[in-house]
Scaffold this motif. Sequence first.
Motif, PDB file in Angstrom:
ATOM      1  N   GLY A  26      -3.467   1.367  10.368  1.00  0.00           N
ATOM      2  CA  GLY A  26      -2.891   0.666   9.231  1.00  0.00           C
ATOM      3  C   GLY A  26      -2.301  -0.667   9.633  1.00  0.00           C
ATOM      4  O   GLY A  26      -2.440  -1.677   8.938  1.00  0.00           O
ATOM      5  N   VAL A  29      -5.064  -3.247  10.331  1.00  0.00           N
ATOM      6  CA  VAL A  29      -5.672  -3.759   9.099  1.00  0.00           C
ATOM      7  C   VAL A  29      -4.725  -4.729   8.405  1.00  0.00           C
ATOM      8  O   VAL A  29      -5.133  -5.799   7.925  1.00  0.00           O
ATOM      9  CB  VAL A  29      -6.040  -2.583   8.168  1.00  0.00           C
ATOM     10  CG1 VAL A  29      -6.453  -3.083   6.811  1.00  0.00           C
ATOM     11  CG2 VAL A  29      -7.141  -1.746   8.782  1.00  0.00           C
ATOM     12  N   VAL A  59       4.087  -4.693   5.240  1.00  0.00           N
ATOM     13  CA  VAL A  59       3.997  -3.241   5.083  1.00  0.00           C
ATOM     14  C   VAL A  59       5.291  -2.711   4.490  1.00  0.00           C
ATOM     15  O   VAL A  59       5.279  -1.825   3.622  1.00  0.00           O
ATOM     16  CB  VAL A  59       3.688  -2.595   6.449  1.00  0.00           C
ATOM     17  CG1 VAL A  59       3.939  -1.113   6.423  1.00  0.00           C
ATOM     18  CG2 VAL A  59       2.259  -2.863   6.862  1.00  0.00           C
ATOM     19  N   LEU A  62       5.371  -3.330   0.803  1.00  0.00           N
ATOM     20  CA  LEU A  62       4.543  -2.349   0.107  1.00  0.00           C
ATOM     21  C   LEU A  62       5.305  -1.035  -0.060  1.00  0.00           C
ATOM     22  O   LEU A  62       5.346  -0.451  -1.155  1.00  0.00           O
ATOM     23  CB  LEU A  62       3.269  -2.080   0.917  1.00  0.00           C
ATOM     24  CG  LEU A  62       2.046  -2.928   0.636  1.00  0.00           C
ATOM     25  CD1 LEU A  62       0.941  -2.574   1.595  1.00  0.00           C
ATOM     26  CD2 LEU A  62       1.586  -2.742  -0.777  1.00  0.00           C
ATOM     27  N   CYS A  63       5.889  -0.585   1.033  1.00  0.00           N
ATOM     28  CA  CYS A  63       6.587   0.701   0.988  1.00  0.00           C
ATOM     29  C   CYS A  63       7.784   0.634   0.039  1.00  0.00           C
ATOM     30  O   CYS A  63       8.045   1.596  -0.706  1.00  0.00           O
ATOM     31  CB  CYS A  63       7.058   1.096   2.394  1.00  0.00           C
ATOM     32  SG  CYS A  63       5.725   1.497   3.500  1.00  0.00           S
ATOM     33  N   VAL A 134     -13.028  -1.403   4.677  1.00  0.00           N
ATOM     34  CA  VAL A 134     -12.048  -0.482   5.252  1.00  0.00           C
ATOM     35  C   VAL A 134     -12.354   0.922   4.760  1.00  0.00           C
ATOM     36  O   VAL A 134     -12.436   1.153   3.559  1.00  0.00           O
ATOM     37  CB  VAL A 134     -10.615  -0.892   4.831  1.00  0.00           C
ATOM     38  CG1 VAL A 134      -9.600   0.065   5.398  1.00  0.00           C
ATOM     39  CG2 VAL A 134     -10.328  -2.298   5.280  1.00  0.00           C
ATOM     40  N   ARG A 136     -11.707   4.959   4.000  1.00  0.00           N
ATOM     41  CA  ARG A 136     -10.570   5.662   3.436  1.00  0.00           C
ATOM     42  C   ARG A 136      -9.777   6.291   4.585  1.00  0.00           C
ATOM     43  O   ARG A 136     -10.314   6.998   5.411  1.00  0.00           O
ATOM     44  CB  ARG A 136     -11.079   6.770   2.508  1.00  0.00           C
ATOM     45  CG  ARG A 136     -10.019   7.152   1.566  1.00  0.00           C
ATOM     46  CD  ARG A 136     -10.481   7.918   0.367  1.00  0.00           C
ATOM     47  NE  ARG A 136      -9.298   8.280  -0.354  1.00  0.00           N
ATOM     48  CZ  ARG A 136      -8.642   7.437  -1.155  1.00  0.00           C
ATOM     49  NH1 ARG A 136      -9.120   6.246  -1.376  1.00  0.00           N
ATOM     50  NH2 ARG A 136      -7.543   7.810  -1.751  1.00  0.00           N
ATOM     51  N   PHE A 137      -8.503   6.046   4.621  1.00  0.00           N
ATOM     52  CA  PHE A 137      -7.711   6.609   5.699  1.00  0.00           C
ATOM     53  C   PHE A 137      -6.353   7.045   5.167  1.00  0.00           C
ATOM     54  O   PHE A 137      -5.938   6.536   4.128  1.00  0.00           O
ATOM     55  CB  PHE A 137      -7.553   5.592   6.839  1.00  0.00           C
ATOM     56  CG  PHE A 137      -6.567   4.504   6.567  1.00  0.00           C
ATOM     57  CD1 PHE A 137      -6.905   3.400   5.806  1.00  0.00           C
ATOM     58  CD2 PHE A 137      -5.280   4.574   7.081  1.00  0.00           C
ATOM     59  CE1 PHE A 137      -6.008   2.399   5.570  1.00  0.00           C
ATOM     60  CE2 PHE A 137      -4.374   3.562   6.850  1.00  0.00           C
ATOM     61  CZ  PHE A 137      -4.746   2.467   6.092  1.00  0.00           C
ATOM     62  N   PRO A 138      -5.611   7.909   5.756  1.00  0.00           N
ATOM     63  CA  PRO A 138      -5.992   8.688   6.927  1.00  0.00           C
ATOM     64  C   PRO A 138      -7.017   9.760   6.603  1.00  0.00           C
ATOM     65  O   PRO A 138      -7.027  10.294   5.503  1.00  0.00           O
ATOM     66  CB  PRO A 138      -4.667   9.322   7.366  1.00  0.00           C
ATOM     67  CG  PRO A 138      -3.843   9.389   6.153  1.00  0.00           C
ATOM     68  CD  PRO A 138      -4.253   8.245   5.286  1.00  0.00           C
TER      69      PRO A 138
ATOM     70  N   LEU B  36      -5.552   0.332   2.231  1.00  0.00           N
ATOM     71  CA  LEU B  36      -4.292   0.136   2.941  1.00  0.00           C
ATOM     72  C   LEU B  36      -3.112   0.305   2.004  1.00  0.00           C
ATOM     73  O   LEU B  36      -2.126   0.987   2.320  1.00  0.00           O
ATOM     74  CB  LEU B  36      -4.281  -1.263   3.560  1.00  0.00           C
ATOM     75  CG  LEU B  36      -3.082  -1.582   4.436  1.00  0.00           C
ATOM     76  CD1 LEU B  36      -3.252  -0.919   5.779  1.00  0.00           C
ATOM     77  CD2 LEU B  36      -2.928  -3.077   4.617  1.00  0.00           C
ATOM     78  N   VAL B  37      -3.224  -0.316   0.816  1.00  0.00           N
ATOM     79  CA  VAL B  37      -2.130  -0.232  -0.148  1.00  0.00           C
ATOM     80  C   VAL B  37      -1.919   1.207  -0.577  1.00  0.00           C
ATOM     81  O   VAL B  37      -0.784   1.692  -0.661  1.00  0.00           O
ATOM     82  CB  VAL B  37      -2.444  -1.133  -1.368  1.00  0.00           C
ATOM     83  CG1 VAL B  37      -1.387  -0.978  -2.426  1.00  0.00           C
ATOM     84  CG2 VAL B  37      -2.552  -2.577  -0.934  1.00  0.00           C
ATOM     85  N   GLU B  38      -3.017   1.895  -0.838  1.00  0.00           N
ATOM     86  CA  GLU B  38      -2.901   3.296  -1.254  1.00  0.00           C
ATOM     87  C   GLU B  38      -2.223   4.130  -0.180  1.00  0.00           C
ATOM     88  O   GLU B  38      -1.394   4.987  -0.480  1.00  0.00           O
ATOM     89  CB  GLU B  38      -4.294   3.863  -1.525  1.00  0.00           C
ATOM     90  CG  GLU B  38      -4.740   3.737  -2.971  1.00  0.00           C
ATOM     91  CD  GLU B  38      -6.099   4.361  -3.196  1.00  0.00           C
ATOM     92  OE1 GLU B  38      -6.948   3.707  -3.813  1.00  0.00           O
ATOM     93  OE2 GLU B  38      -6.290   5.504  -2.746  1.00  0.00           O
ATOM     94  N   HIS B  39      -2.568   3.859   1.080  1.00  0.00           N
ATOM     95  CA  HIS B  39      -1.999   4.631   2.176  1.00  0.00           C
ATOM     96  C   HIS B  39      -0.488   4.483   2.220  1.00  0.00           C
ATOM     97  O   HIS B  39       0.252   5.482   2.277  1.00  0.00           O
ATOM     98  CB  HIS B  39      -2.630   4.175   3.488  1.00  0.00           C
ATOM     99  CG  HIS B  39      -1.995   4.750   4.705  1.00  0.00           C
ATOM    100  ND1 HIS B  39      -1.950   6.097   4.963  1.00  0.00           N
ATOM    101  CD2 HIS B  39      -1.349   4.169   5.731  1.00  0.00           C
ATOM    102  CE1 HIS B  39      -1.324   6.317   6.101  1.00  0.00           C
ATOM    103  NE2 HIS B  39      -0.938   5.159   6.584  1.00  0.00           N
ATOM    104  N   TYR B  40      -0.032   3.235   2.177  1.00  0.00           N
ATOM    105  CA  TYR B  40       1.402   3.027   2.307  1.00  0.00           C
ATOM    106  C   TYR B  40       2.162   3.431   1.058  1.00  0.00           C
ATOM    107  O   TYR B  40       3.303   3.878   1.130  1.00  0.00           O
ATOM    108  CB  TYR B  40       1.683   1.561   2.680  1.00  0.00           C
ATOM    109  CG  TYR B  40       1.400   1.284   4.125  1.00  0.00           C
ATOM    110  CD1 TYR B  40       0.384   0.428   4.509  1.00  0.00           C
ATOM    111  CD2 TYR B  40       2.126   1.925   5.121  1.00  0.00           C
ATOM    112  CE1 TYR B  40       0.114   0.201   5.838  1.00  0.00           C
ATOM    113  CE2 TYR B  40       1.854   1.717   6.452  1.00  0.00           C
ATOM    114  CZ  TYR B  40       0.849   0.854   6.805  1.00  0.00           C
ATOM    115  OH  TYR B  40       0.585   0.644   8.123  1.00  0.00           O
TER     116      TYR B  40
END
Lengths: 368, 136
Positions: A26, A29, A59, A62-63, A134, A136-138, B36-40
Amino acid sequence: MSDGGEDDRRNSDNNAPKRAGPDEFGRAVSKIAVAQICESVGFEGFQDSVLQALSNIAVRYLCDVGKTANFCANLAGRTQCNVFDVIRGLEDLGSSEGFSGASGVDQCIVSSGTVREIVEYVNTAKEIPFAQPVPRFPVVRNCKATPSFVQMGETPAGKHIPPWLPAFPDSHTYIQTPMWNERATDPRADKLEQARQRRKAERSLLSLQQRLICNGSASPSTSVERCDDAEASRAAEGNPFLASPLQFGEKDVSTVVLPAKLLDDLVVDNHVSVLETFAPAIEAVKNSFVDSGESEKNVVPEKRSAVHFKLRTGKKILGESVDLRLKNKSVGKVVSWIGRDEERDDKKRRAEYILRQSMENPQELTQL
Amino acid sequence: MNQNQGGNDARHDDDSALSDFLASLMDYTPTIPDELVEHYLAKSGFQCPDVRLIRLVAVATQKFVAEVASGALQQCKARQSAVVKDKRDKQQKDKRLILTMEDLSKALREYGVNVKHQEYFADSPSTGMDPASRDE
């Protein structure tokens, strides 16, 4: 995009392979995305630490938006967020630098300044998609569930346990079972066998010694016969070291003979290979496993052929001489040497080696 | 009634503007990828099946980073122009704009983010000392 200024840090990083942290993908990216945004703003180069710091901040942004939106939704009694929650979250984060209409309390959130700014941004800014696709993760792995009692076909170990619960582990995983040695070992028999092998080794060594003495003598046949008699009588008595000492004149002992080197004319008469000489001993060792009893069999034959000597200048070989070996009470070593079927060739080689040594060290022979 | 109607119309306009905007977001691809946005967001508890909201958050983050970067760019340009005042030759050479920690920390201070960076890192406690006083 090039890094400016911090090349040494990069070099030290390349030397040791680092383990990936928990959120490495993450972060990588986000670093790329942030770099792309900065490039669109107008920058041409970045320092690595700056990029890391800025991606970290992005990040966190975002959080924080997610946290605030979730909080607003929970406050309204919902678990899923909608657009209003998101806008409230954005307003919360943007309130530090202010936006138009921030002070307005009773206006609709839809018309908030934050949304308008975002709309403006979308309309004016260039669209730069992310550089790479990118995945799909995790990645979620399907973990194998423990099978239930019904699936295993077992009945649970108590009436209070319903069969749809996961089964207990097998009993061998938690009950210790004793380990039994498959082979039946009889320590008494082992000791007896060991003693027998030791005795055989002693006998072989003795006969070897006798043969060396005998073959060093002048007349091959007579002295050999005499040696044979001596050996035969000795072998017949069992352990010669435990036999009672002989009185003078009781036994016909061969006279002391000078070694081959000092006698010029007698040596060439002996023409027998070493293998033939020690063939009986080797046979005896071969048969040691065949005869089960502890028979004191006389292995030495009646007739003995002459021994062929190789004349060499007295060269001292590094290593043990025969004399030392006999003096050395490492009987166990000899037992291991003798008591194996697979090492027949090895024994032959060793016999030759011993004989060679005794030939090349004639001084030791006189001491025998 | 007219007031209410006017208010309603305005609200309708705002609603339609927002819904139009959200629809237009589907065409616009933000620089920050959706995964990435979805993950965070999932990490922080945000649950929403709607992709448009994800895009909205992504665009908002992109706007934030772009603002910070433009603030740092202004700092960088200001510093360059201050230096170049003396030597006109450097203007041609030093055109490369590099994002440094000083510019970033100054720009972020406006947003309430305190970023302090180590000036340098020493290899060992005796780095930079006199060779005579250094213990070998």
